[in-house]
Design a protein around this motif. Structure first.
Motif, short mmCIF file in Angstrom:
data_model
loop_
_atom_site.label_atom_id
_atom_site.label_comp_id
_atom_site.label_asym_id
_atom_site.label_seq_id
_atom_site.Cartn_x
_atom_site.Cartn_y
_atom_site.Cartn_z
N ALA A 252 20.73 4.81 53.57
CA ALA A 252 21.42 6.09 53.40
C ALA A 252 22.31 6.08 52.17
O ALA A 252 22.44 7.10 51.47
CB ALA A 252 22.25 6.39 54.65
N ASP A 253 22.93 4.93 51.85
CA ASP A 253 23.73 4.83 50.62
C ASP A 253 22.87 5.08 49.39
O ASP A 253 23.27 5.82 48.47
CB ASP A 253 24.35 3.43 50.52
N LEU A 254 21.70 4.48 49.37
CA LEU A 254 20.81 4.66 48.22
C LEU A 254 20.32 6.10 48.13
O LEU A 254 20.23 6.68 47.03
CB LEU A 254 19.63 3.69 48.33
N LEU B 53 16.66 10.64 52.60
CA LEU B 53 17.06 11.59 51.57
C LEU B 53 17.03 13.00 52.14
O LEU B 53 16.07 13.76 51.97
CB LEU B 53 16.15 11.46 50.35
N GLN B 54 18.08 13.37 52.84
CA GLN B 54 18.23 14.69 53.46
C GLN B 54 19.71 15.04 53.49
O GLN B 54 20.58 14.19 53.27
CB GLN B 54 17.64 14.68 54.87
N ARG B 55 20.00 16.30 53.75
CA ARG B 55 21.37 16.80 53.64
C ARG B 55 22.35 16.03 54.52
O ARG B 55 23.49 15.78 54.12
CB ARG B 55 21.41 18.28 54.00
N SER B 56 21.95 15.68 55.72
CA SER B 56 22.88 15.04 56.64
C SER B 56 23.27 13.64 56.19
O SER B 56 24.24 13.08 56.73
CB SER B 56 22.28 14.97 58.05
N ALA B 57 22.58 13.05 55.21
CA ALA B 57 22.92 11.72 54.70
C ALA B 57 23.74 11.79 53.43
O ALA B 57 24.15 10.75 52.91
CB ALA B 57 21.64 10.91 54.45
#
Length: 803
Positions: A411-413, A449-453
């Motif tokens: 998620a960081d990446l 790679l989505q908005r919630s992340a």
């Protein structure tokens, strides 16, 4: 000598005032106020507690009566003490807080406290008029000698005053007031001044009014101002000048900028008294909504500062460019915790004007170094990445984890890729990712790679670039030579599921209300005519055959009729667990599996669903003139009628929402932009279907027959219990119940349709017991039994890849 003493009095008074203020009042942040999300949470929780407490009070539960018998009356020797504690903890605390409020400049606290007390008194008076003096609690001998009044105004006002004043107080006074108020609540129950549930509900009432007042007017930050920080920061043995508050803030942590004696930029993160509340509520929020609840919960301010400093130093040892940790610890009279760091020269990625390809690559390498060390940052974004000549600097490790799981590292990446794409575009970001990331690492990032992340700043920037994330995912996947992977399910529940959950609670509540006094109805079912029961069962199973016929006519071209019937059979299960939205989705998926393009599949699904409601409306309009004379106002009110009123309130709210969309130009344009393309496709399909008369016959005849079969099942159920009603009456009642079931987000209309049918039949002159019995028979055969074979049918269709 006397003259000297008298001249010292003003000086001593001037010295006492700041000390008294520091001892009693908390930091006020220079008078700045803020509306906190926690106040909205408290207000909502208070509303729920008050709403739930009313039926609990009316139930006179055995548990509550047992608590009353255990606590009341107190021993005679200490009864005076119990009364004293109650008055001191309510009236005494209120007067004490008014006195403390006089120390706040411009009497802000006094004005807010007075307003809270007045509002609470008014709400208590209103609830007393609406609910009655005891909120409908039935009298019983076990409550003799006790005050059963609701709300407990004295307690509610004291709680509202205390909760309104708490943000202005220092932490020790804050705890002392909370302790005294808690003792007052206990003393009220022990002394017979309030029953347990009444006391809890009154506490929630005052608490909620205070939260609503804070939400409307704001409350102090509980953090020092820039001038106070400049004065007190020397406690940490550092010198910082030119301290200024950063415009963008996060709850519980106040961020400042300044300069060290050499003129180099410095950042300060001050953790105030709300830091623990902010971390706890953020953890709770993420736990409820997301599968990953985030970093370990730390409630102590000093430990939070030490955690951020430790993770910053650990990241620096891993080869990541990070700010220099200059100091960390407590400072000032309130014991706030602060982290002082030296900022690297450069610009935050969110404000950078010219980001080179080399800088993009260095950002990814910095995140990979964190990844190699097992450090999950948790808040990578445009504000936490600094682009400098020395490389990419990562800051703000307050949400970091030293041993982050793989999903958090991915998620960081993903967050780094999203922040880079906002500034440099999808193509350049994907090119940098291709040069730096291997295929497995890229795949892990794309899964998240989505908005919630992403961090809030990146999400805000994406509002003007709706297609940026899909383009970025495709470009990165192409560069890595992989297929675009399916997105991970990061959220535990969605807003849709939450809405259905609330609706389901309403439905379960209505079902319980129906079954709670269904003893006589069960006797009616036992004495039912089983021939009519069997006929009701047959009628209840046939609508899927007719709906399959309607589905056959909703799409252009020919479809296997057996598959259409199988789909509608499986929809009996889908409707029970997912509601009409899930039924529509499975129909669209079915059409896609049969070879239809997405727009044509959506159009066919809309036509099939719309045809059903169109037929219901036409039948209702035809039947209403014939059935109007059979209805009459109910002679008594009960729980089911209350439930119907609640449902009608929901319908009214939905009507208001539709009116807002129709009247507000911005909402109207938004709805038009979303719906117009679909409506154009639907109209094109309707015109195509209209050229084939047999398709029109399939849709209209199938939908009409399905509705008539449901109505015949209800009529047969009435005959089974010795009652009958005209077909026009049954059509009217069934349509209104269907509207109620569609208005409340309850899967399958659980409880809501039953309440509507019973209310409608009772209004048509059917005795209550027979109405309940007939509805239970019809709904069991039509709504609760078919999902059993609907599940098996759905499993078969999925195995055959028909859906």
């Amino acid at each position: 000598m006397t003259a000297v003493a008298s001249s010292d009095v003003p000086q001593a008074s001037r010295q006492l005032s700041p000390r008294l203020r520091a001892a009693v009042l908390g930091p006020r942040g220079g008078g700045t106020t803020r509306r906190r999300a926690s106040d909205a949470f408290r207000l909502g929780l208070a509303v729920v507690v008050v709403a739930v407490s009313v039926p609990v009070m009316r139930a006179n539960s055995a548990v509550e009566l047992s608590i009353v018998r255990a606590l009341y009356p107190p021993p005679e020797a200490i009864s005076w003490l119990v009364t004293l504690v109650f008055w001191l903890g309510s009236v005494g605390v209120s007067l004490l807080l008014v006195g403390a409020g006089l120390l706040v400049p411009r009497l802000t606290a006094v004005r807010h406290v007075a307003l809270a007390a007045l509002l609470t008194w008014a709400v208590c008076a209103l609830l007393g008029v609406l609910l009655g003096p005891a909120a409908g609690r039935p009298p019983t001998d076990a409550l003799a000698g006790l005050h059963a009044d609701y709300p407990v105004t004295q307690l509610a006002v004291a709680i509202a005053v205390a909760a309104t004043a708490l943000p202005y107080l220092s932490r020790p006074v804050h705890r002392a007031v909370s302790f005294l108020v808690a003792l007052a609540v206990l003393a009220a129950v022990c002394g017979g001044e309030a029953l347990p549930v009444n006391a809890i509900s009154s506490v929630a009432l005052g608490w909620g009014i205070a939260a609503g007042l804070h939400l409307a007017l704001g409350s102090p930050l509980g953090l020092p101002s820039a001038a106070e920080v400049a004065e007190w920061i020397t406690d940490l043995n550092v010198v910082v000048t030119d301290i200024a508050r950063v415009p963008r803030q996060v709850w519980g942590v106040e961020q400042f900028t300044g300069h060290d004696p050499a003129g180099r930029p410095v950042e300060l993160a001050v953790y105030g008294r709300d830091a623990s509340d902010a971390r706890m509520l953020a953890k709770l929020w993420r736990f409820c909504l997301y599968r990953d609840s985030g970093p370990t919960l730390i409630l102590d301010r000093l430990q939070q500062v030490e955690h951020e400093a430790y993770l910053t130093l650990l990241a620096g040892r891993a080869g990541v460019l990070v700010p220099d940790v200059l100091a960390a610890g407590r400072f000032g009279p309130s014991g706030d915790a602060a982290l002082v760091t030296g900022v690297r020269d450069g610009e935050a990625l969110a404000q950078a004007t010219d980001v080179t390809d080399a800088a993009l690559e260095e950002i990814l390498r910095a995140v990979l170094r964190l990844r190699a060390a097992g450090i999950a940052h948790g808040a990578v974004g445009g504000d936490t990445i600094i682009v400098s000549d020395q490389g990419a600097c990562i800051r703000n490790f307050r949400c970091a984890s030293a041993s982050g799981p793989a999903s958090r590292l991915d998620a960081d990446l993903a967050a780094a890729l999203g922040a880079m794409a906002v500034r440099a575009g999808a193509e350049r970001t994907a090119a940098a990712a291709t040069r730096v990331l291997d295929s497995d690492t890229a795949r892990g990032a794309l899964v998240h790679l989505q908005r919630s992340a992403l961090d809030p700043g990146t999400v805000d920037a994406l509002h003007d670039h709706k297609d940026l994330l899909p383009r970025l995912r495709e470009a990165v996947a192409d560069g890595a030579g992989i297929k675009v992977p399916q997105l991970a399910e990061l959220k535990r529940i969605s807003w849709t599921n939450l809405l259905f959950g609330l609706g389901s609670l309403i439905g379960v509540w209505l079902i319980i209300g129906i079954l709670s006094d269904a003893g006589s109805a069960l006797e009616a079912i036992k004495g039912a005519s089983w021939g009519w029961v069997a006929l009701a069962f047959i009628f209840a199973q046939l609508p899927v055959v007719a709906e399959g016929w309607a589905l056959l006519g909703a799409a252009v071209g020919d479809l296997p009729y057996g598959r259409c019937v199988a789909l509608e059979t499986s929809n009996t299960f889908i409707a029970l667990v997912g509601g009409d939205v899930a039924v529509f989705a499975i129909r669209v998926r079915f059409f896609q599996r049969q070879g239809y393009e997405a727009p044509a599949a959506v159009s066919a699904g809309v036509i099939a669903t719309s045809a059903s409601w169109t037929v219901k409306t036409l039948l209702f309009l035809i039947a209403l003139p014939f059935a109007a004379g059979t209805f009459h106002a109910p002679s008594s009110s009960g729980d089911r009628q209350d439930a119907v009123w609640i449902i009608l309130a929901v319908i009214l709210a939905a009507g208001i929402a539709v009116a807002l969309v129709a009247l507000v130009p911005r909402l109207r344009r938004l709805a038009s932009s979303k719906l117009r393309p679909h409506l154009a496709n639907i109209w094109a399909n309707v015109k195509t279907i209209a050229t084939e008369p047999r398709k029109i016959v399939y849709v209209l005849a199938g939908s009409t027959l399905a509705q008539l079969l449901v109505i015949l099942a209800l009529g047969a159920s009435l005959h089974a219990v010795g009652q009958h009603a005209s077909i026009a009456t049954l059509i009217t009642v069934n349509t209104l119940a269907a509207v109620l079931g569609g208005a409340v987000p309850v899967p399958g209309g659980l409880g809501v349709v039953e309440a509507g049918l019973i209310a409608g039949l009772a209004a048509a002159g059917i005795p209550q017991e027979q109405a309940v019995a007939a509805v239970l028979i019809q709904r069991f055969f039509a709504a609760y039994l078919p999902p059993v074979w609907g599940w098996f049918t759905l499993t078969w269709m999925r195995r055959r890849e028909y859906v």
